[in-house]
Design a protein around this motif. Structure first.
Motif: not given
Length: 127
Positions: A84-93, A98-106, A51-55
Motif C-alpha cells: 500500500s505504501e509502495h503504490i501510495k505516491p502514484l495516487t497523485a497521478d 486513488q480509487e484503487i488505493y482507497d478500495n484496497m484499504q478496505a 494508461p496511468d495503470l501501466k505505472k
C-alpha cells in the motif's frame, strides 16, 4: 474392534471441493492473496482504458518483501501495508489509482478486524 466397518458407507462422503483451495492457508495469507489478485485483475482489466495503470502495474510487479523469520500473522499484514505504501505516491497521478488505493484499504482493514466487510467486488475500480 469394530465389526460393522463398511468401506463404502464410511468413506463415501461427498466433501465440498470449494473449500479445498483454502486448506492450510491462514486467514492473513488468504486476505493478502485476495488483495494481490484483485489488484492484478483490476490492472489487467482496465489498463487499456486508463494508461496511468501501466505505472501501477510496474510498481506492483517490482514490489518485493523481505521479512525473514516472520510468521503468517505478522508477515501478510506487513506485506499488505508495505504494498500500500509502495503504490501510495502514484495516487497523485490519477483518480483511478486513488480509487484503487482507497478500495484496497478496505480489504487491508480486514487484517485488524476479520469481520470488516472489505471491498465488495472483484475489481478495485468501477466501470
Amino acid at each position: 474392534m469394530r465389526d460393522d466397518f463398511d468401506y463404502d458407507d464410511d468413506f463415501s462422503q461427498d466433501y465440498d471441493d470449494e473449500d479445498d483451495d483454502d486448506f492450510g492457508m491462514t486467514f492473513e495469507e488468504d486476505v493478502y492473496l485476495m488483495i494481490r489478485e484483485k489488484l492484478r485483475d483490476t490492472i489487467q482489466e482496465f489498463k487499456g482504458k486508463y494508461p496511468d495503470l501501466k505505472k501501477l502495474e510496474s510498481a506492483v510487479s517490482s514490489f518485493k518483501v523481505n521479512a525473514k523469520n516472520t510468521d503468517d500473522s505478522k508477515f501478510y499484514p506487513l506485506a499488505a501495508k508495505l504494498l500500500s505504501e509502495h503504490i501510495k505516491p502514484l495516487t497523485a497521478d490519477s483518480e483511478e489509482i486513488q480509487e484503487i488505493y482507497d478500495n484496497m484499504q478496505a480489504d487491508i482493514a480486514r487484517f485488524k478486524n476479520q469481520r470488516a466487510h472489505g471491498h465488495e467486488g472483484d475489481f478495485y475500480l468501477t466501470d
